[in-house]
Design an enzyme around this catalytic site. Structure first.
Site, PDB file in Angstrom:
ATOM      1  CG  ASP A 204       4.448 -29.147  10.510  1.00 54.32           C
ATOM      2  OD1 ASP A 204       4.704 -29.494   9.330  1.00 54.32           O
ATOM      3  OD2 ASP A 204       3.230 -29.488  11.028  1.00 54.32           O
ATOM      4  CG  ASP A 206       0.094 -33.242  12.234  1.00 55.01           C
ATOM      5  OD1 ASP A 206       0.317 -32.653  11.279  1.00 55.01           O
ATOM      6  OD2 ASP A 206      -1.281 -33.859  12.381  1.00 55.01           O
TER       7      ASP A 206
END
Ligand SMILES: [Zn+2]
Length: 264
Positions: A204, A206
């Site tokens: 992902d 952040d």
């Protein structure tokens, strides 16, 4: 199976149980620091002997701050492991390295707290840790197509993710990756004179580099599942590149100091 090299270690997610060519055996190892996360699984990967330890336990029962890091590293060393690949999931602080990117960090920043992070609990001992990762193990992975070479991984305490301000702070400092398990694993490896390289799979972006909600646990696990197949293939190739060597030619010994407990 090739027996000329020492056994390589892999510490990673429980997804790596399906990594092996065929039959494996589970080895229970005692350590002065209690039991490791799980019995060590020993078997062949691409014909090479590998010892695997699921960092969070066989059923993912240890959260990042409760992983028995000292026992894990000790157990692998006791089995003769002197080189470890450490695949891990990370959040990316650089938008160009989005979900699915594989990054081999060359630096680490410790933002954990309260984790036992040394085998030296007494005496005037210092450990050289300026370059936390083994260059030879790193090179085995960075030479593979599509892999991002270098970056600083900041290790946070967890289990919570970063606030947006923390994340922006890390990004503005030039750090690349955020993770919760890369420390103290790396320094304990150094103390035991084990070569160690973290291999990071981005799950992902952040919080500080996205707009909206920031990361959720569900997203992280979903993204990890999606990419674990190719990631394991890459790990398999990396193992093949170094497994024929007994040790890294120029790496050992790292510390030149004597542990207060007898080294396995
Ligand atoms: Zn090395």
């Amino acid at each position: 199976m090739h027996h000329n090299g020492r056994m390589l270690g892999v510490i990673g997610g429980s997804g790596f149980y399906t990594f092996f060519d065929s039959d494996t055996r589970a080895v229970d190892v005692d350590t002065p620091y209690g039991p490791p996360s799980a019995p060590v699984t020993v078997g062949a990967v691409g014909g090479h002997q590998v010892a695997f330890l699921p960092r969070h336990g066989a059923s993912h029962q240890f959260s990042a701050h409760t992983v028995p890091y000292r026992a894990n590293m000790w157990a692998l060393r006791k089995l003769g492991v002197r080189r470890i690949f450490a695949p891990c999931a990370v959040g990316s602080l650089k938008p160009e390295n989005g979900p699915g990117a594989i990054v081999v960090p060359d630096q680490l920043v410790d933002r954990t707290s309260g984790r036992p992070d040394t085998y030296f609990d007494s005496g005037g001992v210092h450990v050289d840790f300026a370059d936390p990762y083994c260059p030879a193990l790193r090179a085995a992975v960075t030479g593979l197509p599509g892999v991002v070479d270098g970056g600083t991984m900041v290790v946070i305490q967890g289990p919570r993710f970063s606030t947006r301000a923390e994340s922006q702070w890390f990004a503005s400092a030039g750090f690349s990756l955020v993770n919760m398990t890369g420390y103290p694993e790396a320094v304990l490896a150094r103390e035991l004179e084990i070569c160690y390289a973290a291999i990071a799979l981005v799950t992902d972006l952040d919080a500080g580099v996205t707009v909206g909600q920031g990361v959720t646990t569900v997203e992280v696990f979903a993204e990890f599942e999606k990419n674990i197949g190719p990631f394991k293939e890459l790990m398999r190739e990396a193992i093949g590149r170094v497994a024929g060597d007994r040790d890294c030619a120029h790496c050992l010994p790292h510390t030149g100091v004597t542990l207060p407990v007898e080294l396995p």
